[in-house]
Design a protein around this motif. Structure first.
Motif, PDB file in Angstrom:
ATOM      1  N   HIS A 211      40.377 111.612  -6.747  1.00 32.22           N
ATOM      2  CA  HIS A 211      41.551 111.455  -7.601  1.00 32.22           C
ATOM      3  C   HIS A 211      42.736 110.975  -6.759  1.00 32.22           C
ATOM      4  CE1 HIS A 211      44.438 112.127 -10.769  1.00 32.22           C
ATOM      5  NE2 HIS A 211      45.153 112.856  -9.929  1.00 32.22           N
ATOM      6  N   SER A 212      42.866 111.501  -5.544  1.00 30.87           N
ATOM      7  CA  SER A 212      43.964 111.097  -4.653  1.00 30.87           C
ATOM      8  C   SER A 212      43.865 109.630  -4.261  1.00 30.87           C
ATOM      9  CB  SER A 212      43.985 111.963  -3.396  1.00 30.87           C
ATOM     10  OG  SER A 212      44.272 113.298  -3.737  1.00 30.87           O
TER      11      SER A 212
ATOM     12  N   GLU B  95      44.962 107.699  -7.389  1.00 30.85           N
ATOM     13  CA  GLU B  95      46.387 107.888  -7.643  1.00 30.85           C
ATOM     14  C   GLU B  95      47.227 107.070  -6.658  1.00 30.85           C
ATOM     15  OE1 GLU B  95      48.200 111.880  -6.990  1.00 30.85           O
ATOM     16  OE2 GLU B  95      48.433 111.787  -9.167  1.00 30.85           O
TER      17      GLU B  95
END
Length: 94
Positions: free
Chosen positions: A31-32, A35
């Motif tokens: 997810h990082s 993002e």
């Protein structure tokens, strides 16, 4: 003016490099990762006046831009994400 030595040849003169931590062939993007890319890419596109979707590439395509191709980079999951991002730019607005 800055020069990146990430790809070789002409690609170093005209490219902006982004490095992703970890093996994106062995594991999907986190997810990082996503993002950060979703924040950084629009900034770079605006900051450097990049013409999309042609401007977004990766090391495995470097030979198309005068650099040295590295087939394992950035990894299959990152390549898939980048290809999807480019498709989003290429798709006509509804």
């Amino acid at each position: 003016s800055e020069r990146s030595w990430h790809t070789g040849g002409k690609a170093n003169t005209r490219g902006v490099a982004v490095a992703l931590q970890g093996s994106t062939t062995a594991r999907p993007l986190t997810h990082s990762h996503e993002e950060c890319l979703e924040a950084l890419l629009p900034y770079c596109i605006h900051r450097y006046g990049l013409v999309m979707p042609e401007a977004l590439s990766f090391h495995a395509e470097a030979d198309k831009h005068g650099g040295r191709k590295k087939t394992s980079c950035p990894g299959i999951h990152a390549e898939a994400w980048i290809r999807g991002y480019r498709r989003g730019w290429a798709a006509p607005a509804a």
